[in-house]
Design a protein around this motif. Structure first.
Motif, short mmCIF file in Angstrom:
data_model
loop_
_atom_site.label_atom_id
_atom_site.label_comp_id
_atom_site.label_asym_id
_atom_site.label_seq_id
_atom_site.Cartn_x
_atom_site.Cartn_y
_atom_site.Cartn_z
N UNK A 78 42.41 36.61 43.07
CA UNK A 78 42.94 35.47 42.80
C UNK A 78 42.80 34.87 44.50
N UNK A 79 42.27 34.82 44.81
CA UNK A 79 41.62 33.70 45.76
C UNK A 79 40.58 33.42 45.56
N UNK A 80 39.27 33.85 45.02
CA UNK A 80 38.89 33.29 44.33
C UNK A 80 37.41 34.13 44.80
N UNK A 81 37.57 35.17 45.53
CA UNK A 81 36.59 35.79 46.44
C UNK A 81 35.90 37.81 45.44
N UNK A 82 34.73 37.37 45.53
CA UNK A 82 33.92 38.17 44.50
C UNK A 82 34.40 39.40 44.79
N UNK A 83 34.81 40.41 43.52
CA UNK A 83 35.55 41.40 43.17
C UNK A 83 34.17 42.47 43.41
N UNK A 84 32.43 41.93 43.43
CA UNK A 84 31.38 43.16 43.04
C UNK A 84 30.18 42.71 43.67
N UNK A 85 29.10 42.73 44.27
CA UNK A 85 28.37 42.44 44.70
C UNK A 85 27.59 43.24 43.71
N UNK A 86 25.92 42.38 44.20
CA UNK A 86 24.91 42.17 43.55
C UNK A 86 24.77 43.79 42.60
N UNK A 87 24.77 44.43 43.58
CA UNK A 87 24.44 46.07 44.09
C UNK A 87 25.33 46.25 43.30
N UNK A 88 26.38 46.20 42.35
CA UNK A 88 27.07 46.80 41.61
C UNK A 88 27.33 46.29 39.83
N UNK A 89 26.07 45.84 39.14
CA UNK A 89 25.62 45.11 38.54
C UNK A 89 25.52 46.36 37.27
N UNK A 90 24.71 47.17 37.94
CA UNK A 90 24.61 48.87 37.65
C UNK A 90 26.06 49.53 36.50
N UNK A 91 26.69 49.32 37.81
CA UNK A 91 28.40 50.64 37.49
C UNK A 91 28.82 49.37 36.77
N UNK A 92 29.30 48.18 36.67
CA UNK A 92 29.49 47.55 35.50
C UNK A 92 29.07 47.41 34.48
N UNK A 93 27.92 47.71 34.38
CA UNK A 93 26.92 47.84 32.99
C UNK A 93 27.23 48.91 32.39
N UNK A 94 27.70 50.29 33.26
CA UNK A 94 28.17 51.22 32.60
C UNK A 94 29.45 50.90 31.88
N UNK A 95 30.40 49.82 31.66
CA UNK A 95 31.43 49.71 31.12
C UNK A 95 31.57 49.66 30.29
N UNK A 96 32.10 49.55 28.71
CA UNK A 96 32.30 49.02 28.15
C UNK A 96 32.08 48.01 27.36
N UNK A 97 30.76 48.18 26.61
CA UNK A 97 29.76 47.14 25.90
C UNK A 97 30.17 45.87 25.39
N UNK A 98 31.07 46.24 24.80
CA UNK A 98 32.24 45.31 23.87
C UNK A 98 32.57 44.80 25.14
N UNK A 99 33.26 44.90 26.03
CA UNK A 99 34.78 44.20 26.95
C UNK A 99 33.35 43.45 27.46
N UNK A 100 31.92 44.02 28.41
CA UNK A 100 30.84 43.05 28.27
C UNK A 100 30.40 42.09 28.22
N UNK A 101 30.36 42.42 26.66
CA UNK A 101 29.56 40.49 26.13
C UNK A 101 31.11 40.27 25.81
N UNK A 102 32.51 39.99 26.19
CA UNK A 102 33.16 38.95 26.05
C UNK A 102 33.39 38.36 27.15
N UNK A 103 32.89 39.22 28.12
CA UNK A 103 33.27 38.41 29.25
C UNK A 103 32.06 37.87 29.90
#
Length: 149
Positions: A78-103
């Motif tokens: 809500x404050x505009x601060x990033x939720x993730x670091x660049x190093x979190x890309x692999x973990x986020x990429x393991x989430x639902x592909x349809x969600x990742x694609x929509x976002x």
């Protein structure tokens, strides 16, 4: 009267959009990239390899986890601060592909990626240019209102 330097630099022009993610049970906030961040992202997914004849170099896109690599830069609180670091890309990429694609679609639109650039990055275009740049000169705009931080 045209905008001044200070008027341009002082303009709040980075768009955000709340997106409901039913699979996660709540909203996320997606923020468009700044020009500098967009250049860095695009540079991070481009590499050059020798041409088939070995006489030059050609650009290639590294698509490994590309959507999540963009999203870690664009998902904010809500404050505009990033939720993730660049190093979190692999973990986020393991989430639902349809969600990742929509976002990813929202993040790329808010960041000004043209449809041609998006198609090239997603491997859906045979029109990749030697310079790796887009022929498009105008980003899409969002009909959704921007959130202010």
């Amino acid at each position: 009267m045209a905008l001044s330097r200070d008027g341009i630099l002082g303009a709040v022009d980075i768009q955000t959009e709340k997106v409901f993610v039913p699979e996660w049970g709540d909203d996320v906030i997606v923020r468009g990239l700044t020009g500098e961040e967009l250049d860095a992202f695009q540079g991070s997914i481009r590499q050059f390899r020798p041409t088939f004849d070995g006489k030059g170099m050609e650009p290639v896109l590294v698509q490994d986890n590309m959507r999540a690599k963009l999203l870690v830069k664009c998902l904010v609180d809500e404050a505009g601060e990033r939720l993730f670091t660049d190093q979190d890309a692999s973990a986020l990429g393991a989430k639902n592909g349809a969600v990742i694609d929509r976002l990813y679609d929202v993040a790329s639109r808010l960041s000004g990626l043209s449809e041609e650039e998006k198609a090239q990055m997603e491997g859906n275009s045979e029109a990749a240019t030697d310079s790796g740049s887009s022929a498009s000169s105008s980003p899409e705009t969002s009909d959704a209102p921007s959130l202010s931080s």
